[in-house]
Design an enzyme around this catalytic site. Sequence first.
Site, mmCIF file in Angstrom:
data_model
loop_
_atom_site.group_PDB
_atom_site.id
_atom_site.type_symbol
_atom_site.label_atom_id
_atom_site.label_comp_id
_atom_site.label_asym_id
_atom_site.label_seq_id
_atom_site.Cartn_x
_atom_site.Cartn_y
_atom_site.Cartn_z
ATOM 1 N N ASN A 50 41.751 85.583 -11.052
ATOM 2 C CA ASN A 50 42.638 86.494 -11.767
ATOM 3 C C ASN A 50 43.746 85.669 -12.441
ATOM 4 O O ASN A 50 44.938 85.854 -12.212
ATOM 5 C CB ASN A 50 43.243 87.556 -10.826
ATOM 6 C CG ASN A 50 43.887 88.661 -11.636
ATOM 7 O OD1 ASN A 50 45.076 88.911 -11.519
ATOM 8 N ND2 ASN A 50 43.136 89.298 -12.502
ATOM 9 N N HIS B 101 48.757 79.917 -13.696
ATOM 10 C CA HIS B 101 47.568 79.065 -13.492
ATOM 11 C C HIS B 101 47.292 78.227 -14.735
ATOM 12 O O HIS B 101 46.960 77.052 -14.647
ATOM 13 C CB HIS B 101 46.316 79.922 -13.241
ATOM 14 C CG HIS B 101 46.386 80.781 -12.018
ATOM 15 N ND1 HIS B 101 46.409 82.152 -12.067
ATOM 16 C CD2 HIS B 101 46.436 80.452 -10.706
ATOM 17 C CE1 HIS B 101 46.451 82.631 -10.845
ATOM 18 N NE2 HIS B 101 46.481 81.637 -9.989
#
Length: 508
Positions: A31, A36
Amino acid sequence: MQQTILKTINDLNKWKNNLEKNINFVPTMGNLHKGHLELIKHSNKDGSNETLVSIFINPLQFNDKKDFINYPKTIEKDIKLAFSSGANAIFLPSEKEILNLKSLTYQKACKKLSSNLCGKSREGHFDGVCTVVFRMLKLINPQKMFLGEKDWQQLIILKNMIKELNLKVEIKSINTQRDTDGVPFSSRNNLLSTPERKDLQFFSEELKKAKKNFIVNKTINLKEIYNSFKNKNLKVEYLQHLSAFSLNESINKENITILAGAILCGSTRLIDHVFLMKRKPIIAIDGPAGSGKSTVTKLIAKKLKFIYLDTGAMYRALSWFLIDQKISYDNDNILEESLKKLNIVFKSNLNSDQDIFINDICVTDQIRSQKITSIVSSIASISKVREFLVKEQRKIGDKGGIVAEGRDIGTTVFPKAEIKIYLNASIDERAKRRKIELEIQDQVINFNKLKDQIKKRDLDDSTRNISPLVKAEDAVEITTDDYTAEQIADKIIQIFYEKLPKEIRNDF
Ligand code: CDP
């Protein structure tokens, strides 16, 4: 660029066997969001290594089964995002494969570091994180691993695990990435309704406000912050003010602390934090004569725009004064009276260096004479002298933003320095450097005699009763023989920045 998907450990091993480069590893639970993607981008920019992103929802780190079931899963989208941000390969092992690895043991997170914050309510959570990250590290064997500072407690616990197990991986961290409304990116944000998102925004804003107040008042009023949450009907799971590195509650003597909390927005649990700093950071550099302290310390001060404090020059200046004024310094009372009237100051000079003045007399050159060099260690071992100069040095470093060099900086003068370095070099290298320095000052001395002199000073400095020259327990030792001063200075700055949370870089 080749984009590879590795679905099994076997795939991973084959990929590794054909690899000519080292691996930068970005562990994720999928997700993917901007946090990230920043990690992947940083990994990509850092050297020429291959970037491997893992997507693995680790069941061991969910203490709440419902949370595990509801955890957002967006694998197709994640793969696209990871590759477009620069990943070279994505590792997507099955739950079974990772959990059934009998050869790799379960790990327990450090008790002290996991007893507060999320560790309090999420039983076994950090053990689960440590176990899976340990397994991933063993399977992948990366040179670097990239982690976000949003999960600060996790970062500290993993750094500790890597140190304890002596794993050869460098950890790189990046600061918390925030959305336009100030909320930190998190995979769980997707589960929030609009009013729940507003609650989270309020929570983050209050933490920011507390930080602003702290900058002025240097204290945190937890009760007041709690009340503001209560008035908004926010469900607070915890709110703690702790030491940023040891994560315990003894914060009085700590400079960098963390104010961190977890709230429940509906049934979704979210965390955020701010870092607080009472004074600017201090870098302590100790080591024997000729280890390169002065040159390196000056370079660091210049690069960071920090104050440069040469404590050795203070011992030398005081020695010069006692001799010049023929003061019987072996008499305690006479020495004490003389110290009362002493004033030592540093002033910048036209050569972008600094001069040292003792009672308004500039003694920069005189203190480097052989006469002073041969007497300074014995004068520096007198307790009244040390008491006086340590007090003066602490006054200079009171507000931080200082890089200080000497023999007892990390152990006595600034034991709470953010970074402690112990510089060393072989005796031959140190004598060689000192000879060159002396020749520049037109002082000629036989190489072997110089070596003996340095050895004697090492012995005197490291065997004296008060504050002897020793490496502080938490100091990083660097041997400088084969490196230039510039390289050592850059290395220390790198260690300094890596230790500090990135968020406080803007605070000094
Ligand atoms: O530059 P060099 O390494 O020769 O020494 P320095 O830094 O000028 O210091 C001269 C002497 O002062 C050392 O040999 C120590 O005896 C003393 N000193 C000390 O005791 N504590 C310090 N923090 C700094 C210097």
